[in-house]
Write a protein that holds these residues in place. Sequence first.
Motif, short mmCIF file in Angstrom:
data_model
loop_
_atom_site.label_atom_id
_atom_site.label_comp_id
_atom_site.label_asym_id
_atom_site.label_seq_id
_atom_site.Cartn_x
_atom_site.Cartn_y
_atom_site.Cartn_z
N TYR A 22 110.59 52.86 -99.64
CA TYR A 22 110.66 54.29 -99.36
C TYR A 22 110.75 55.09 -100.65
O TYR A 22 111.55 54.77 -101.55
N GLY A 23 109.95 56.14 -100.74
CA GLY A 23 110.05 57.08 -101.85
C GLY A 23 109.77 56.49 -103.21
O GLY A 23 110.29 56.98 -104.21
N CYS A 24 108.96 55.45 -103.28
CA CYS A 24 108.64 54.82 -104.56
C CYS A 24 107.40 55.46 -105.18
O CYS A 24 106.50 55.92 -104.46
N GLN A 25 107.36 55.47 -106.51
CA GLN A 25 106.24 56.10 -107.21
C GLN A 25 105.87 55.28 -108.44
O GLN A 25 106.73 54.83 -109.19
N ASP A 26 104.55 55.08 -108.59
CA ASP A 26 104.03 54.37 -109.76
C ASP A 26 104.74 53.04 -109.96
O ASP A 26 105.21 52.72 -111.05
N SER A 27 104.83 52.25 -108.87
CA SER A 27 105.54 50.98 -108.91
C SER A 27 104.73 49.90 -108.20
O SER A 27 103.82 50.19 -107.43
N THR A 28 105.10 48.63 -108.48
CA THR A 28 104.42 47.49 -107.87
C THR A 28 105.45 46.51 -107.35
O THR A 28 106.39 46.13 -108.07
N LEU A 29 105.27 46.10 -106.10
CA LEU A 29 106.18 45.13 -105.47
C LEU A 29 105.41 43.86 -105.13
O LEU A 29 104.33 43.93 -104.54
N THR A 30 105.97 42.71 -105.49
CA THR A 30 105.39 41.41 -105.12
C THR A 30 106.35 40.72 -104.16
O THR A 30 107.55 40.60 -104.43
N VAL A 31 105.81 40.27 -103.02
CA VAL A 31 106.61 39.59 -102.01
C VAL A 31 106.15 38.14 -101.93
O VAL A 31 105.03 37.87 -101.48
N LYS A 32 107.01 37.23 -102.36
CA LYS A 32 106.69 35.81 -102.32
C LYS A 32 107.08 35.20 -100.98
O LYS A 32 108.10 35.57 -100.40
N GLY A 33 106.27 34.26 -100.50
CA GLY A 33 106.57 33.62 -99.22
C GLY A 33 106.06 34.43 -98.05
O GLY A 33 105.36 35.43 -98.21
N LYS A 34 106.44 34.02 -96.85
CA LYS A 34 105.97 34.65 -95.62
C LYS A 34 107.11 35.44 -94.98
O LYS A 34 108.17 34.88 -94.70
N VAL A 35 106.88 36.74 -94.77
CA VAL A 35 107.88 37.58 -94.11
C VAL A 35 107.28 38.17 -92.84
O VAL A 35 106.08 38.05 -92.59
N ASN A 36 108.14 38.82 -92.06
CA ASN A 36 107.67 39.37 -90.79
C ASN A 36 106.75 40.55 -90.99
O ASN A 36 105.63 40.60 -90.47
N SER A 37 107.21 41.55 -91.76
CA SER A 37 106.41 42.76 -91.93
C SER A 37 106.83 43.51 -93.18
O SER A 37 107.92 43.29 -93.73
#
Length: 417
Positions: free
Chosen positions: A296-311
Amino acid sequence: GYRNIIQGPLTNYVQHSNLIGGLVAEHAKLVEDAFNVQLSYVEMASCRGDPGQSEQVNLLGPTSAKIMAIQEFREKNRSSTYFNHLSAISESIPALGWVTMKPAPAPYIKEMSDAGQFYTNRVLKDWKEKDKKHVEWVKAWLETLAELYKYVKETHTTGLVWGVSKGGTVPPPPPPLAGVPPPPPIDDLSLQADTNDRSALFAEINQGEGITRNLKKVTSEMQTHKNPGLRTGPAPYKPTTISSSFKHNLPGAPKPVVTKPPVFTRDGKKWLVENQAGNHGLLIEGADMNNVVYMYGCQDSTLTVKGKVNSVFLDSCRKTSVLIDSLVSSIEFVNCQSVQMQVLGKVPTISIDKTDGCQMYLSKDSLDVEIVSSKSSEMNVLLPKANGEYTELPIAEQFKTVVRGKGLVTTPVENKG
């Protein structure tokens, strides 16, 4: 009247909220207070004349404060199981701003009701098979807005109706502007025109071609296409105006920039990533398949999600990217700008709502994905090729609807440009 809305559909909504309990019931109490405050405002308006702008802002203060409290309650409880319930109310409660709308307040209520529809649909989707109380809750709230729309359309068609001034008489019209002659008296507009003048008029009309001999010749200096200085048109259209006390509640309206502390934490099954700016090293590891990632409310950023999540859920993010391995359910974008995602494994569903600019890089395992979009633009799907490159395909934004028999058929309109 307005009291019938409070005693009828609003009371029904509050009762269903109490059946669900918890935060939903607390939220409903705030909504009930807001409607009661507006009832006082409407009844006050019926007993006095229209106030000036500054006084009106003060009079609207209590209503505006209630709307803010309702929306802040949602913001404080983003990790709640009932977040969609709280959002459905928060997105549509600005409908109470109809009292500041001219010349057509009723359509504004409909617009705000539509703004909350994304979340009411989510409530129905998540709860219709598990607990019917939530379905009835949605119906009760939508009925409240529908009755408010009906009341305003019938009673305050062109704007909130104010009563007479304190003296008990309608205030006199303002004096004419300086240099402008006063309007003619009503007697001058009588249909009993002079017979001789009328006969003279018809005599001129019956001259035939001779009628043009008295017309003044238009010279080049009098032609607007040869003399740009003469190109003055009518006054520009002035759109519907809204009191400044309600502007902060409108979807898409500019809001004061508030710097909030960044959040990166795990709360039970939810990962909360909020208010990140310029951070391209965000990483979630060790998540479980029943976990949900919320940005929420993030700007000019990158998120990496490792593994398997629901959503994964992105809300009000700008120039933000997310890289995911695989998802059990879906990834959703709401109120975002210039975002992109890339999936390395499987993603069943992508949902896009009120988002401008969304790039979706798919893997070969995700080519059977379902993409649902609404009120969004500049959406592109990038399909992998054997050489490692991608083929970019746009999602339709424009549609054509035709009548077929007793139904409608809608097809996307291909952009030839």
